[in-house]
Write an enzyme that holds these catalytic residues in place. Sequence first.
Site, PDB file in Angstrom:
ATOM      1  N   LYS A   5       6.413  -2.094   1.957  1.00 56.52           N
ATOM      2  CA  LYS A   5       5.236  -1.498   2.610  1.00 56.52           C
ATOM      3  C   LYS A   5       4.029  -2.414   2.440  1.00 56.52           C
ATOM      4  CE  LYS A   5       3.127   3.092   3.165  1.00 56.52           C
ATOM      5  NZ  LYS A   5       3.227   3.180   4.623  1.00 56.52           N
ATOM      6  N   LEU A  59      10.843   1.147   7.394  1.00 60.76           N
ATOM      7  CA  LEU A  59      10.285   1.597   6.124  1.00 60.76           C
ATOM      8  C   LEU A  59      11.070   2.832   5.661  1.00 60.76           C
ATOM      9  CD1 LEU A  59       7.921   1.070   4.111  1.00 60.76           C
ATOM     10  CD2 LEU A  59       6.844   3.061   5.141  1.00 60.76           C
ATOM     11  N   TYR A  70       0.823  -1.207   0.000  1.00 61.69           N
ATOM     12  CA  TYR A  70       0.000   0.000   0.000  1.00 61.69           C
ATOM     13  C   TYR A  70       0.849   1.246   0.000  1.00 61.69           C
ATOM     14  CZ  TYR A  70       0.722   0.975   5.035  1.00 61.69           C
ATOM     15  OH  TYR A  70       1.263   1.297   6.251  1.00 61.69           O
ATOM     16  N   GLU A 129      11.443   2.411  14.599  1.00 59.60           N
ATOM     17  CA  GLU A 129      10.601   3.493  14.076  1.00 59.60           C
ATOM     18  C   GLU A 129       9.295   3.511  14.851  1.00 59.60           C
ATOM     19  OE1 GLU A 129       9.540   2.678   9.932  1.00 59.60           O
ATOM     20  OE2 GLU A 129       9.602   0.531  10.343  1.00 59.60           O
TER      21      GLU A 129
HETATM   22  N1  PDD Z   1       2.672   5.051   7.326  1.00 61.17           N
HETATM   23  N2  PDD Z   1       7.304   3.795   9.030  1.00 61.17           N
HETATM   24  C1  PDD Z   1       6.163   3.082   8.996  1.00 61.17           C
HETATM   25  C2  PDD Z   1       6.135   1.777   9.692  1.00 61.17           C
HETATM   26  C3  PDD Z   1       5.044   3.583   8.301  1.00 61.17           C
HETATM   27  O1  PDD Z   1       3.905   2.852   8.253  1.00 61.17           O
HETATM   28  C4  PDD Z   1       5.113   4.841   7.662  1.00 61.17           C
HETATM   29  C5  PDD Z   1       3.954   5.430   6.898  1.00 61.17           C
HETATM   30  C6  PDD Z   1       6.327   5.562   7.743  1.00 61.17           C
HETATM   31  C7  PDD Z   1       6.507   6.903   7.076  1.00 61.17           C
HETATM   32  O2  PDD Z   1       6.575   6.775   5.667  1.00 61.17           O
HETATM   33  P1  PDD Z   1       6.096   7.971   4.718  1.00 61.17           P
HETATM   34  O3  PDD Z   1       6.880   9.163   5.137  1.00 61.17           O
HETATM   35  O4  PDD Z   1       6.458   7.506   3.368  1.00 61.17           O
HETATM   36  O5  PDD Z   1       4.611   8.142   4.961  1.00 61.17           O
HETATM   37  C8  PDD Z   1       7.392   5.004   8.423  1.00 61.17           C
HETATM   38  C9  PDD Z   1       1.507   5.501   6.599  1.00 61.17           C
HETATM   39  C10 PDD Z   1       1.339   6.984   6.642  1.00 61.17           C
HETATM   40  C11 PDD Z   1       0.290   4.741   7.109  1.00 61.17           C
HETATM   41  O6  PDD Z   1       0.455   3.547   7.341  1.00 61.17           O
HETATM   42  O7  PDD Z   1      -0.807   5.312   7.233  1.00 61.17           O
END
Ligand code: PDD
Length: 283
Positions: free
Chosen positions: A147, A203, A33, A179
């Site tokens: 992801k 991620l 996703y 994280e």
């Molecule tokens: N989540 N780490 C994890 C485990 C994440 O699920 C996400 C993003 C990030 C940040 O990635 P980015 O900057 O590309 O959004 C880091 C999204 C926002 C979600 O699951 O809703």
Amino acid sequence: MSRIVYVNGTYLPEEEARVSIFDRGFLFADGVYEVTSVLDGRLVDFDGHAARLERSLSELEMDSPVGRSELLDIHRELVTRNGLTEGMIYLQITRGTADRDFAFPEGATPTLVMFTQATPLIDRPAARNGIRVISIPDMRWARRDIKTVQLLYPSMGKMAAKKAGADDAWMVEEDFVTEGTSNNAWIVRDGRIVTRHLSTEILHGITRAAVLRLAAEAQMVVEERPFSLAEARAADEAFVTSASTFVTPVVEIDGAPVGDGTPGPVARRLRELYIAEMRAAAI
Ligand code: PDD
């Protein structure tokens, strides 16, 4: 009011959207996703999200039902049809529908689902006041750079935080912070900004990459390395980054204040820089 969502080539009201019970996303969490934010009705860092999506798909030997430019068209069409000015677009691709079998099916057609979520991203209490996090062990699988929709452990982490009266959880492995449950974790110590280096353990955040670039452009000192929970607790500031939170200060870890317990100047500055740059560059 009902949204217009996208399912496998069709735009339709959310009540009418259907996916098979044999979809591998449902049976095996066999799907990936992306969450892309929308500011002023335009997409923030679309190319970054599209590139990461392509990588996630390729790591799982999964096909994409559409190419990048068609994906952009669908994002824009959903923004238009739903009159979205601020919020997010959620995209999910699964390996598709096949009778239940652990082995990847031959020739299944991938499922593509997308929908909008209208929500304020700029003017949020969490951005003004900061969030409180608890620490929990990182018990996810070892390919966190992909992801995938395997989000049960992050959901459990958010629930543990909620039960503890906090907002979110930071995950810890061998004393080092990996994280947040759905964001990348950062600290500031003696004027140095620290965030964990890229590997299969986290991620590769699209927001993280932009913030690293903006910090370097603003002559801030950044270190990409692991930091321990003890180091985070002793930090002057802490914050998280993600497509939905942009840059959001962390003011408490496990019940103890970070710095003076209020949002710090580095997090505030990076949030301003990020929003200004993304507003200007959104497509
Ligand atoms: N989540 N780490 C994890 C485990 C994440 O699920 C996400 C993003 C990030 C940040 O990635 P980015 O900057 O590309 O959004 C880091 C999204 C926002 C979600 O699951 O809703």
